[in-house]
Write a protein that holds these residues in place. Structure first.
Motif, mmCIF file in Angstrom:
data_model
loop_
_atom_site.group_PDB
_atom_site.id
_atom_site.type_symbol
_atom_site.label_atom_id
_atom_site.label_comp_id
_atom_site.label_asym_id
_atom_site.label_seq_id
_atom_site.Cartn_x
_atom_site.Cartn_y
_atom_site.Cartn_z
ATOM 1 N N GLY A 14 -7.548 6.569 6.634
ATOM 2 C CA GLY A 14 -7.987 6.065 7.939
ATOM 3 C C GLY A 14 -8.188 4.559 7.988
ATOM 4 N N LYS A 15 -7.960 3.878 6.854
ATOM 5 C CA LYS A 15 -8.153 2.431 6.836
ATOM 6 C C LYS A 15 -6.970 1.721 7.492
ATOM 7 N N CYS A 16 -7.294 0.752 8.339
ATOM 8 C CA CYS A 16 -6.253 -0.059 8.971
ATOM 9 C C CYS A 16 -6.068 -1.317 8.134
ATOM 10 N N LEU B 17 2.826 2.484 12.313
ATOM 11 C CA LEU B 17 2.985 3.041 13.661
ATOM 12 C C LEU B 17 4.044 2.239 14.426
ATOM 13 N N PRO B 18 4.574 2.810 15.510
ATOM 14 C CA PRO B 18 5.591 2.077 16.283
ATOM 15 C C PRO B 18 5.085 0.717 16.795
ATOM 16 N N ASN B 19 3.765 0.588 17.001
ATOM 17 C CA ASN B 19 3.241 -0.704 17.478
ATOM 18 C C ASN B 19 3.069 -1.725 16.351
ATOM 19 N N GLY B 20 3.440 -1.314 15.118
ATOM 20 C CA GLY B 20 3.399 -2.253 13.996
ATOM 21 C C GLY B 20 2.208 -2.076 13.074
ATOM 22 N N ALA B 21 1.151 -1.391 13.541
ATOM 23 C CA ALA B 21 -0.071 -1.242 12.738
ATOM 24 C C ALA B 21 0.214 -0.462 11.457
ATOM 25 N N VAL B 22 -0.476 -0.842 10.366
ATOM 26 C CA VAL B 22 -0.300 -0.180 9.075
ATOM 27 C C VAL B 22 -1.600 0.518 8.676
ATOM 28 N N HIS C 255 0.814 -1.226 0.000
ATOM 29 C CA HIS C 255 0.000 0.000 0.000
ATOM 30 C C HIS C 255 0.842 1.267 0.000
ATOM 31 N N LYS C 256 2.121 1.097 -0.330
ATOM 32 C CA LYS C 256 3.057 2.216 -0.323
ATOM 33 C C LYS C 256 2.565 3.350 -1.225
ATOM 34 N N ASN C 257 2.080 2.980 -2.436
ATOM 35 C CA ASN C 257 1.659 4.037 -3.375
ATOM 36 C C ASN C 257 0.351 4.714 -2.961
ATOM 37 N N GLN C 258 -0.317 4.177 -1.928
ATOM 38 C CA GLN C 258 -1.489 4.863 -1.369
ATOM 39 C C GLN C 258 -1.085 5.669 -0.125
ATOM 40 N N GLY C 259 0.220 5.765 0.091
ATOM 41 C CA GLY C 259 0.709 6.551 1.213
ATOM 42 C C GLY C 259 0.695 5.817 2.543
ATOM 43 N N ALA C 260 0.747 4.485 2.501
ATOM 44 C CA ALA C 260 0.682 3.702 3.740
ATOM 45 C C ALA C 260 1.845 4.031 4.677
#
Ligand code: ZN
Length: 233
Positions: free
Chosen positions: A74-76, A64-69, A56-61
């Protein structure tokens, strides 16, 4: 028979009631499917979260430090380390297009629900939505423990998908009888000693090898029998 198959065997540790529900759906639809992701160990989740981030890099993904992408909308796309329902053995990703096209109204009769509209492959049981973290941990620990050790009533209830009250009431007893009959059917009723089980294992491997591949926990189950019978003559 149409059924769900796991792409990765190390991810097959999923709450049995969830697998059953998917299998019933497969039977109803007359189609098999592949679980591309089931149980995730912490190591596995780290790899998957890194892949999701790259996808999802090209969508600006961003991560977070806890690992969440997350993506900026706002989509997890991947939960924090250890917090995904995949880590608790209560979520499955089914990649087949026929499955992705199903709506929750169609899944309801099987007790299933897709909890994220942006992940039409991600499914769990309706009854598991919103359960406490403690209940999730209990399910995970029970599923990962397999049947290689003795089970208490509560653990058996989790396995059988019964109400988890720890009391061996009529429903629990009926289920235990059903499971026992199933085990005897798998093994045959003729084994009296551990030696017989081992001998049969070694002389007729064709009777066993298929079962080891297709029946979850069968190898653990056999070892349990051998261990239990070992002390008896
Ligand atoms: Zn998922």
């Amino acid at each position: 028979m149409p059924e769900v198959k796991f792409k990765y065997q190390d991810e097959a540790f999923v709450y049995p009631k969830l697998i059953d529900a998917i299998n019933k759906l497969c039977e109803y639809k007359g189609k098999s499917c592949t679980c591309t992701s089931g149980y995730r160990s912490l190591e596995k989740q780290k790899i998957i979260n890194a892949q999701v981030l790259a996808q999802h890099k090209n969508q600006g993904a961003y991560q977070l430090p806890n690992g969440a992408v997350y993506t900026p909308d706002g989509k997890c796309w991947a939960s924090a380390y250890g917090k995904s329902n995949h880590c608790y053995c209560i979520a499955m990703d089914i990649g087949d297009s026929w499955f992705e096209n199903l709506a929750n109204t169609q899944l309801k009769q099987f007790g299933l629900v897709k909890t994220m509209t942006h992940e039409p492959w991600h499914v769990t049981l309706i009854e598991l939505v919103g359960i406490s973290e403690n209940k999730k941990k209990f399910i995970r620990d029970t599923v990962l423990k397999g049947v290689s050790k003795d089970m208490n009533v509560k653990e058996f209830q989790v396995f059988a998908g019964l109400e988890c009250d720890g009391i061996a009431g009529s429903k629990t007893k009926a289920k235990a009888k059903e499971v026992l009959q199933c085990c005897q059917k798998i093994l045959g009723l003729n084994y009296q000693t551990a030696e017989e089980v081992i001998k049969d294992c070694m002389t007729k491997p064709e009777n066993w090898l298929d079962k080891l591949k297709t029946i979850p926990y069968f190898s653990d189950f056999i070892m349990n029998i051998v261990r239990k019978m070992g002390g008896k003559k």
